[in-house]
Design a protein around this motif. Structure first.
Motif: not given
Length: 94
Positions: A70-94
């Motif tokens: 999570g990255k805070r920008q003012g009062t809002e927190i924006t979330y993102s996937i931490k690494n490419d390994e997770i992205k590969k897993i999601i790509q395979i699943l979907f």
């Protein structure tokens, strides 16, 4: 055929990732982040049609498993996937 040296820590780490992803809401959160890039809880709430508190609980589990950040920008927190390994897993699943 590959021969793999047994490395319990390696397999434990991979198992923890799979356990953290093994919930429909968390999979949906990760897929949303994969498809849309950095996203806030409100956007995830709209996509999932779940209470914001439920989304926050699942985000907490994904953060503790080192899957998202999570990255805070003012009062809002924006979330993102931490690494490419997770992205590969999601790509395979979907």
């Amino acid at each position: 055929m590959h021969t793999y040296k047994t490395n319990p820590e390696f397999f434990e780490q991979k198992s923890e990732i799979l356990k953290a992803l093994a919930h429909p809401v968390r999979l949906c959160i990760i897929q949303t982040l994969y498809n849309n890039g950095p996203t806030n809880v409100t956007d995830m709430h709209n996509c999932l049609d779940k209470p914001q508190s439920t989304i926050s609980q699942h985000i907490s589990k994904l953060k503790s498993a080192n899957i998202i950040i999570g990255k805070r920008q003012g009062t809002e927190i924006t979330y993102s996937i931490k690494n490419d390994e997770i992205k590969k897993i999601i790509q395979i699943l979907f």
